[in-house]
Each structure stands twice: as C-alpha cells, then as structure tokens.
Design an enzyme around this catalytic site. Structure first.
Site, PDB file in Angstrom:
ATOM      1  N   ASN A   9      24.964  -6.913   8.835  1.00  0.00           N
ATOM      2  CA  ASN A   9      23.679  -6.894   8.129  1.00  0.00           C
ATOM      3  C   ASN A   9      24.732  -6.323   6.845  1.00  0.00           C
ATOM      4  O   ASN A   9      24.301  -5.249   7.220  1.00  0.00           O
ATOM      5  CB  ASN A   9      22.614  -6.431   8.736  1.00  0.00           C
ATOM      6  N   TRP A  10      24.972  -6.685   5.158  1.00  0.00           N
ATOM      7  CA  TRP A  10      26.045  -6.085   4.829  1.00  0.00           C
ATOM      8  C   TRP A  10      24.213  -5.017   3.865  1.00  0.00           C
ATOM      9  O   TRP A  10      25.258  -4.268   2.828  1.00  0.00           O
ATOM     10  CB  TRP A  10      26.109  -6.973   3.995  1.00  0.00           C
ATOM     11  N   HIS A  97      13.855  -5.563   9.456  1.00  0.00           N
ATOM     12  CA  HIS A  97      14.637  -4.609  10.233  1.00  0.00           C
ATOM     13  C   HIS A  97      13.657  -3.575   9.424  1.00  0.00           C
ATOM     14  O   HIS A  97      12.990  -2.908   8.688  1.00  0.00           O
ATOM     15  CB  HIS A  97      15.376  -5.050   8.792  1.00  0.00           C
ATOM     16  N   GLU A 164      17.633  -2.047  17.682  1.00  0.00           N
ATOM     17  CA  GLU A 164      18.139  -1.311  16.715  1.00  0.00           C
ATOM     18  C   GLU A 164      17.143   0.143  17.024  1.00  0.00           C
ATOM     19  O   GLU A 164      16.302   0.339  15.619  1.00  0.00           O
ATOM     20  CB  GLU A 164      17.824  -1.558  15.641  1.00  0.00           C
TER      21      GLU A 164
HETATM   22  P1  13P Z   1      24.785   0.591  11.390  1.00  0.00           P
HETATM   23  O1  13P Z   1      25.935  -0.083  12.261  1.00  0.00           O
HETATM   24  O2  13P Z   1      25.177   1.304   9.680  1.00  0.00           O
HETATM   25  O3  13P Z   1      24.179   2.038  12.269  1.00  0.00           O
HETATM   26  O4  13P Z   1      23.256  -0.219  10.937  1.00  0.00           O
HETATM   27  C1  13P Z   1      22.876  -0.809  11.840  1.00  0.00           C
HETATM   28  C2  13P Z   1      21.687  -2.146  11.617  1.00  0.00           C
HETATM   29  O5  13P Z   1      20.781  -1.155  10.571  1.00  0.00           O
HETATM   30  C3  13P Z   1      21.884  -2.989  11.082  1.00  0.00           C
HETATM   31  O6  13P Z   1      20.387  -3.928  11.092  1.00  0.00           O
END
Ligand code: 13P
Length: 250
Positions: A9-10, A97, A164
């Site tokens: 996820n960029w 998200h 997450e």
């Molecule tokens: P990070 O890998 O930067 O912690 O982000 C996780 C994320 O939100 C992926 O969707």
C-alpha cells in the site's frame, strides 16, 4: 503451503510515474522472488496508468487500488468507481483502511465499497484494526464489530482480511505487534468470519497482518503469527526495502 500474499500500500509515498517505472523494472528482475510470493502493488490513483503501462502483460505482479467509490456511477465529483478501476486491470481494492476510517468513512460506506468491488469482479481487501490495545481485551470486540458491520450482507465475492492494529502502523519493525498476539487475533478473526460467512467460506479467506512490517521482522511474523501474508505500508514504497521483505519470505 500456500504462497504468502504481500500487498504494497503505497499511500502517498510514491508521487511520480518515473518512480513507478523504476520500481517495477527492478522488481521484474527478481523472478525467483516473485514466484515464491503473490505480490500486489497498490499505488495512488494518479499512478495507475503508469503502473499498467510498465507491467504490460506481466502476470507475477498484480495491481490494487487504495480505495474505491461507494457509488456506481455519475454525479459524484472527485470519486473513482469500481468500473473505472477495472479499466486499468485492477484486481484488488483496499477497503476500510484505518486512515480512511479516520477521515470519516463509516461502516455503511465500507459495506457499499465492498459491494461495488465485487460487482466489478475484484477482490476486496477489508482492513480492520483497533486504535488502541485494551489490557482487558476490549479490542476483540472492536474487531468483531468491524467484521460484522462490513460483512453484514454475507458477501460471496472474493475477500481478504487485513488486520492492521492502528497503534502499530507507520513505525519501525520493533513496534509491530508481537507474533503471539497476532496469532491469537488471527484465530479470533477466523472464528468470527466462520460465524458470519459460514464455515466453508470463512476458512478460505486469507488473513493478512499490517503495521510496521519490514524485512527484519517479516519472516517471524509470518511463521509465528499464523498469517497468510502482509499489507505493507512504508516499506513497500521503496524497492530495496520491499525486496528485503520478499527475500525474507522466499
Ligand atoms: P506501515 O507498514 O507503514 O506500518 O503501514 C501499514 C499500513 O497501513 C498498510 O496499509
């Protein structure tokens, strides 16, 4: 064993088409890594044409979008529909998200986004996660509620769940959730999915972890966390750190 799924996820980390080209060219030169993992790259909307162009007929790197409109078509300024994403060969859509939930997206909207994604034949990557860890376990209730709300319609479309925990996002490897706790949550999510979707469908849904996944912790999180792969943020936007993750999992 199934190949781990790694979705990059960029966010807004990558800005220019040239950077997309350089990233993909370098990744394509690692076919052995691409054969050991299912890789999906999710750039911002503006970079989808560049990504589609540089990928050409490549099948080993698939593409995702970071969100989608809850609406089908027409009169919605600034929105991008599922059908429009399909034009660029998008196969996966990240939905719900935590950064979009924080910007105001509610459960009803997330449910509609999943519906739109499935109508267009794409896989919904449903993100769930508690903002804070509760020492008395209230975060399990948060996760259950998010799943119940998002999947109320008992969707039969293709689904991935990305767990997450918000408190673990955007830090470095040492701040990721501990593998034993991830494993406990994966078991809970699996049971909840079976309750909502039925056992047969519930067991099939890949459960990913996201939150400070980097090359140094990816292997341990995969083997001891019991996940089917990762949704990676910052470490997916830089080709060298992304390759480190793929190498650790290969
Ligand atoms: P990070 O890998 O930067 O912690 O982000 C996780 C994320 O939100 C992926 O969707």
């Amino acid at each position: 064993m199934k190949k781990p799924i790694v979705i990059g996820n960029w966010k807004m980390y990558v800005e220019k088409p040239d950077a997309v080209k350089a990233f993909v060219m370098k990744l394509k030169r690692r076919p052995q890594l691409l054969s050991k993992t299912d890789v999906v790259v999710a750039p911002p909307y503006t970079l989808l044409p560049a990504l589609a162009q540089v990928l050409g007929t490549t099948k080993t790197i698939r593409t995702g979008a970071q969100t989608v409109s809850a609406f089908l078509e027409a009169k919605h300024t600034g929105e991008v529909s599922a059908r429009m994403l399909k034009v660029f060969g998008i196969g996966f859509v990240i939905v719900g998200h935590s950064e979009r939930r924080a910007a105001g997206e509610k459960d009803d909207m997330i449910r509609e986004q999943i519906k739109r994604t499935h109508e267009a034949g794409m896989t919904a990557v449903l993100c769930i996660g508690e903002v804070e860890r509760d020492p008395h376990g209230a975060h399990f209730g948060v996760i259950e509620r998010q799943l119940l709300q998002a999947l109320k319609d008992k969707t039969t479309g293709k689904l991935i769940v990305a767990y997450e925990p918000v408190w673990a996002i955007g830090k470095t490897a040492g701040s990721a959730e501990k593998p034993a706790e991830i494993q406990e949550m994966v078991i809970f999510i699996r049971k909840t999915l079976a309750d909502i979707l039925g056992r047969e469908q519930g067991v099939k849904v890949p459960i990913l972890y996201g939150g400070s996944v980097e090359g140094s912790n990816a292997k341990e999180l995969l083997t001891d966390g019991g996940v089917g792969g990762f949704l990676v943020g910052h470490a997916s936007a830089d080709i060298d750190s992304f390759i480190e993750i793929l190498t650790a999992l290969a």
